[in-house]
Design a protein around this motif. Structure first.
Motif, PDB file in Angstrom:
ATOM      1  N   GLU A   1      -5.352  20.627 -29.650  1.00 10.56           N
ATOM      2  CA  GLU A   1      -4.616  19.915 -28.784  1.00 10.56           C
ATOM      3  C   GLU A   1      -5.334  19.056 -27.864  1.00 10.56           C
TER       4      GLU A   1
ATOM      5  N   PHE B   1      -5.604  26.592 -28.626  1.00  8.01           N
ATOM      6  CA  PHE B   1      -4.947  25.963 -29.476  1.00  8.01           C
ATOM      7  C   PHE B   1      -5.351  25.659 -30.813  1.00  8.01           C
TER       8      PHE B   1
ATOM      9  N   CYS C   1      -8.194  25.475 -22.762  1.00  8.66           N
ATOM     10  CA  CYS C   1      -7.932  24.757 -21.527  1.00  8.66           C
ATOM     11  C   CYS C   1      -8.881  25.367 -20.520  1.00  8.66           C
TER      12      CYS C   1
ATOM     13  N   TYR D   1      -2.764  17.585 -23.742  1.00 14.66           N
ATOM     14  CA  TYR D   1      -2.572  18.482 -22.787  1.00 14.66           C
ATOM     15  C   TYR D   1      -2.291  19.923 -22.919  1.00 14.66           C
ATOM     16  N   CYS D   2      -2.404  20.943 -21.960  1.00 16.21           N
ATOM     17  CA  CYS D   2      -2.262  22.285 -22.252  1.00 16.21           C
ATOM     18  C   CYS D   2      -0.751  22.608 -22.600  1.00 16.21           C
ATOM     19  N   ARG D   3      -0.478  23.264 -23.752  1.00 13.67           N
ATOM     20  CA  ARG D   3       0.745  23.531 -24.075  1.00 13.67           C
ATOM     21  C   ARG D   3       1.089  24.866 -23.551  1.00 13.67           C
ATOM     22  N   ASN D   4       0.422  25.572 -23.010  1.00 15.24           N
ATOM     23  CA  ASN D   4       0.738  26.614 -21.992  1.00 15.24           C
ATOM     24  C   ASN D   4       1.781  26.711 -21.372  1.00 15.24           C
ATOM     25  N   PRO D   5       2.949  26.906 -21.128  1.00 14.96           N
ATOM     26  CA  PRO D   5       4.033  26.629 -20.060  1.00 14.96           C
ATOM     27  C   PRO D   5       3.408  27.424 -18.735  1.00 14.96           C
TER      28      PRO D   5
END
Length: 154
Positions: free
Chosen positions: A41, A37, A30, A44-48
């Motif tokens: 991925e 990732f 990202c 979208y970025c899965r990092n919260p």
């Protein structure tokens, strides 16, 4: 007869990394938060903790890492796993590897000939290409990744 090499999952690895690095797993990074990732991925970025707005770009992952954990598979998995019940079951070794630069743990099979007796937590390993299965009728070799101790034979 030469078999067509076909990745088990398209886009998860390359046998010819763009940096000349040979076989590499492919992830995504990202641009907003630098999170990496694998599996990749693309949506979208899965990092919260990511604030968003970044682009996801394909990146080759570290070719080496350290054994985080390992075990052996001594039983034939149930369906939908495909295996010939008439062929004797061959145990295999699973390795969880913490990649050097990314600090993420990736799971994969050990290279053929590498068993649990050949591994130790903290041992340096490298990712290499391998064949998961061959379909002689279709002329296809289904390729995947394996981990082997650094300095191991190909």
């Amino acid at each position: 007869m030469a078999r067509t090499r076909t990745p088990v999952v398209s886009g998860w690895f390359t046998e010819d990394a763009p940096d000349g690095g040979g076989f590499r797993l492919l992830g995504t990074r990202c641009s907003a938060c630098s999170a990496v990732f694998f599996p990749r991925e693309d949506a979208y970025c899965r990092n919260p903790r990511c604030h968003g707005g970044g682009e996801l770009a394909e990146v080759p992952l570290s070719p080496r890492g350290r054994v985080w954990s390992y075990t052996d598979g001594r039983y034939r998995p149930p369906a939908p796993y495909v295996s010939d019940p008439d062929v004797p079951w061959e145990p295999y070794t699973l390795v969880a590897v913490e990649l050097a630069a990314e600090g993420m743990v990736v799971l994969g099979q050990a290279a053929p000939g590498v068993g649990v007796a050949d591994l130790a937590v903290g041992m340096e390993v490298e990712v290499v290409g391998g064949v998961l299965n061959e379909d002689a009728d279709a002329g296809t070799a289904w390729t995947t990744w394996h981990f082997r101790p650094v300095g191991g034979a190909e």
